[in-house]
Write a protein that holds these residues in place. Structure first.
Motif, PDB file in Angstrom:
ATOM      1  N   TYR A  93       0.915  -0.979  -0.147  1.00  0.00           N
ATOM      2  CA  TYR A  93      -0.063   0.066   0.042  1.00  0.00           C
ATOM      3  C   TYR A  93       0.946   1.327   0.080  1.00  0.00           C
ATOM      4  O   TYR A  93       2.103   1.199   0.167  1.00  0.00           O
ATOM      5  CB  TYR A  93      -0.821   0.161   1.226  1.00  0.00           C
ATOM      6  N   LEU A  94       0.328   2.241  -0.535  1.00  0.00           N
ATOM      7  CA  LEU A  94       1.018   3.582  -0.403  1.00  0.00           C
ATOM      8  C   LEU A  94       0.427   4.399   0.866  1.00  0.00           C
ATOM      9  O   LEU A  94      -0.630   4.564   1.146  1.00  0.00           O
ATOM     10  CB  LEU A  94       0.588   4.350  -1.813  1.00  0.00           C
ATOM     11  N   ALA A  95       1.318   5.312   1.399  1.00  0.00           N
ATOM     12  CA  ALA A  95       1.074   6.269   2.584  1.00  0.00           C
ATOM     13  C   ALA A  95       1.480   7.350   1.984  1.00  0.00           C
ATOM     14  O   ALA A  95       2.498   7.985   1.614  1.00  0.00           O
ATOM     15  CB  ALA A  95       1.705   5.635   3.542  1.00  0.00           C
ATOM     16  N   PHE A  96       0.639   8.669   2.369  1.00  0.00           N
ATOM     17  CA  PHE A  96       1.052   9.883   1.848  1.00  0.00           C
ATOM     18  C   PHE A  96       1.200  11.002   3.144  1.00  0.00           C
ATOM     19  O   PHE A  96       0.977  10.326   4.165  1.00  0.00           O
ATOM     20  CB  PHE A  96      -0.295  10.464   0.929  1.00  0.00           C
TER      21      PHE A  96
ATOM     22  N   ASP B 216       5.092   9.456   1.367  1.00  0.00           N
ATOM     23  CA  ASP B 216       5.078  10.970   0.665  1.00  0.00           C
ATOM     24  C   ASP B 216       4.436  10.696  -0.482  1.00  0.00           C
ATOM     25  O   ASP B 216       3.942   9.567  -1.214  1.00  0.00           O
ATOM     26  CB  ASP B 216       6.499  11.374   0.542  1.00  0.00           C
ATOM     27  N   SER B 217       4.382  11.935  -1.290  1.00  0.00           N
ATOM     28  CA  SER B 217       3.595  12.332  -2.528  1.00  0.00           C
ATOM     29  C   SER B 217       4.390  11.508  -3.479  1.00  0.00           C
ATOM     30  O   SER B 217       5.582  11.304  -3.579  1.00  0.00           O
ATOM     31  CB  SER B 217       3.392  13.701  -2.837  1.00  0.00           C
TER      32      SER B 217
ATOM     33  N   LEU C 181      -3.401  12.272 -15.804  1.00  0.00           N
ATOM     34  CA  LEU C 181      -2.858  12.287 -14.364  1.00  0.00           C
ATOM     35  C   LEU C 181      -3.782  12.950 -13.247  1.00  0.00           C
ATOM     36  O   LEU C 181      -4.054  12.776 -12.243  1.00  0.00           O
ATOM     37  CB  LEU C 181      -1.498  12.568 -14.334  1.00  0.00           C
ATOM     38  N   ASP C 182      -4.330  14.067 -13.938  1.00  0.00           N
ATOM     39  CA  ASP C 182      -5.150  15.022 -13.007  1.00  0.00           C
ATOM     40  C   ASP C 182      -6.409  14.331 -12.756  1.00  0.00           C
ATOM     41  O   ASP C 182      -6.921  14.405 -11.558  1.00  0.00           O
ATOM     42  CB  ASP C 182      -5.490  16.379 -13.663  1.00  0.00           C
ATOM     43  N   ALA C 183      -7.124  13.708 -13.784  1.00  0.00           N
ATOM     44  CA  ALA C 183      -8.297  12.758 -13.364  1.00  0.00           C
ATOM     45  C   ALA C 183      -8.077  11.598 -12.467  1.00  0.00           C
ATOM     46  O   ALA C 183      -8.847  11.086 -11.539  1.00  0.00           O
ATOM     47  CB  ALA C 183      -8.936  12.265 -14.794  1.00  0.00           C
ATOM     48  N   LEU C 184      -6.950  10.964 -12.682  1.00  0.00           N
ATOM     49  CA  LEU C 184      -6.420   9.929 -11.750  1.00  0.00           C
ATOM     50  C   LEU C 184      -6.294  10.293 -10.417  1.00  0.00           C
ATOM     51  O   LEU C 184      -6.807   9.677  -9.333  1.00  0.00           O
ATOM     52  CB  LEU C 184      -5.360   9.123 -12.460  1.00  0.00           C
TER      53      LEU C 184
ATOM     54  N   LEU D 176      -5.189  10.461  -5.135  1.00  0.00           N
ATOM     55  CA  LEU D 176      -3.887  10.286  -4.977  1.00  0.00           C
ATOM     56  C   LEU D 176      -3.086  11.564  -4.927  1.00  0.00           C
ATOM     57  O   LEU D 176      -3.436  12.421  -5.472  1.00  0.00           O
ATOM     58  CB  LEU D 176      -3.446   9.510  -6.396  1.00  0.00           C
ATOM     59  N   ASP D 177      -2.006  11.767  -4.173  1.00  0.00           N
ATOM     60  CA  ASP D 177      -1.181  12.717  -3.902  1.00  0.00           C
ATOM     61  C   ASP D 177      -0.198  12.595  -5.039  1.00  0.00           C
ATOM     62  O   ASP D 177       0.808  12.062  -4.801  1.00  0.00           O
ATOM     63  CB  ASP D 177      -0.627  12.649  -2.679  1.00  0.00           C
TER      64      ASP D 177
END
Length: 397
Positions: free
Chosen positions: A196-199, A233-234, A254-257, A263-264
């Motif tokens: 998983y990703l953590a921001f 992080d982002s 990418l903006d839409a995603l 997503l950061d």
């Protein structure tokens, strides 16, 4: 009484036809005077008002004929004509330790009540104790279907005790009786740990058990994740294309995603050699790719040799790429991101919607062959038809 084709019962409304014809023939005709009428004695006749039934028994027989025909086409099943057979409960258990340990109480209670308990394997012996289990052959939907077909009988209530994993979806469907229950246990022991990703804002991005990309403050408690995120992080993304249209298309995707999945993502369009990028999307081939960076290179039909570099043989422009014209580019980029960070394990559990598609309930055998009940209605139809013809000929109506 149960009707297998209840919509055909609307045909009983046709009883209005003989009633209408009955009153139509009662219309008074035109009176024609003839010479001999003056020699006949006039009779005082009482004028009648309203409708009167002429030959009411014949009318009732004709209406009954239409009702019986509608009932016959509805395929009736008369449950009260035969005693209701006892429902036989059958328990099929996948011989796995995790299944037996999780449903040990239910299986012991079923054995105590004298209900049939079988392992899902090639044997046909009843299970008397759940302390041990046989060596299971390679589990497959075909094996499960063969066991169900061998044990399914009339008025069978089937209870399935299975591990919920993707192996159940290897077949288009599994036919089960119309009365069945699924007792599933998640394969939490052999289920692989998820990345998983953590921001920086505390949110986490992961793929849940339904294979959906989710971003939230907490991880899915039903799934198993690694103790630490694979990325923190982002996401720093470099978007660098020589074609301006392609540059704008990828940047908008990418903006839409980022907006849809929260997503950061931090985009840059000018490369900083001293900066570390997590993701680079470009149309320029990379001679020495960095191992910590994910590359997506368009317009270069080359064979992928390393895991972090993907070559796309087409350009990201609406005129040349179908996925861009259909608006599927953001979703496709998201799938690439999930695959790169290995966020979707190979072995996943099935969602309730997928389970409904896999297990298809079929009707009981006694509902499929109501021939005896239809024969009784057919005999009644023939008898009423004969009586109606006899009355009609006798009364010349």
């Amino acid at each position: 009484m149960e009707l297998l084709q209840p919509f055909m019962l609307w045909g009983a409304s046709a009883v209005a036809i003989p009633v209408i014809l009955h009153f139509w023939h009662q219309k008074k005709g035109k009176t024609l005077d003839w010479a001999a009428m003056r020699w006949l004695q006039e009779k005082d006749q009482q004028q009648q008002r309203g409708f009167q039934f002429d030959n009411p028994w014949l009318l009732a027989l004709r209406c009954l004929l239409l009702v019986l025909l509608a009932v016959l086409l509805s395929q009736p099943v008369f449950r009260w004509l035969r005693p209701s057979p006892a429902v036989q409960k059958i328990h099929l258990v996948q011989p796995e330790k995790i299944v037996v340990d999780n449903f040990r109480f239910e299986l012991e209670e079923a054995t105590r009540r004298g209900e049939a308990v079988y392992w899902i394997d090639g044997s046909t012996e009843l299970v008397k104790k759940t302390d041990g289990w046989p060596d299971q052959p390679l589990f497959s939907p075909a094996l499960l279907q063969s066991v169900i077909n061998r044990l399914q009988k009339e008025n069978t209530e089937l209870n399935l005790y299975l591990v919920n994993d993707s192996r159940l979806a290897n077949a288009p469907f599994i036919r089960v009786p119309d009365t069945y229950q699924l007792h599933l246990v998640p394969d939490s022991v052999s289920q692989p740990l998820r990345n998983y990703l953590a921001f920086s804002d505390g949110k986490k991005t992961f793929v849940n058990l339904s294979n959906r990309l989710i971003t939230g403050q907490d991880l899915d408690p039903a799934a198993r994740f690694l103790s630490a995120p694979i990325h923190t992080d982002s996401l720093t993304v470099l978007v660098r294309f020589n074609d301006k249209i392609e540059q704008q298309t990828v940047s908008a995707a990418l903006d839409a995603l980022s907006e849809v999945y929260s997503l950061d993502i931090q985009q840059e369009q000018r490369e900083n050699p001293a900066k570390k990028y997590d993701w680079i999307l470009t149309d320029t081939d990379v001679v020495t790719p960095k191992p910590e960076t994910f590359y997506v290179i368009s317009g270069t039909p080359k064979v992928q040799t390393v895991s972090n570099v993907i070559y796309v043989g087409e350009t990201f422009s609406p005129q040349r790429t179908e996925r861009v014209r259909n608006g599927q580019l953001p979703e496709w980029l998201g799938e690439l991101l999930i695959a790169y960070f290995r966020m979707k394990p190979e072995k996943t559990e099935l969602s309730p919607e997928q389970l409904k598609t896999v297990f298809v309930a079929t009707a009981r055998p006694d509902r499929q062959q109501p021939e005896a009940d239809r024969n009784w209605v057919l005999i009644a139809l023939v008898v009423v038809t004969g009586v109606e013809r006899w009355v009609a000929l006798k009364k010349n109506a």
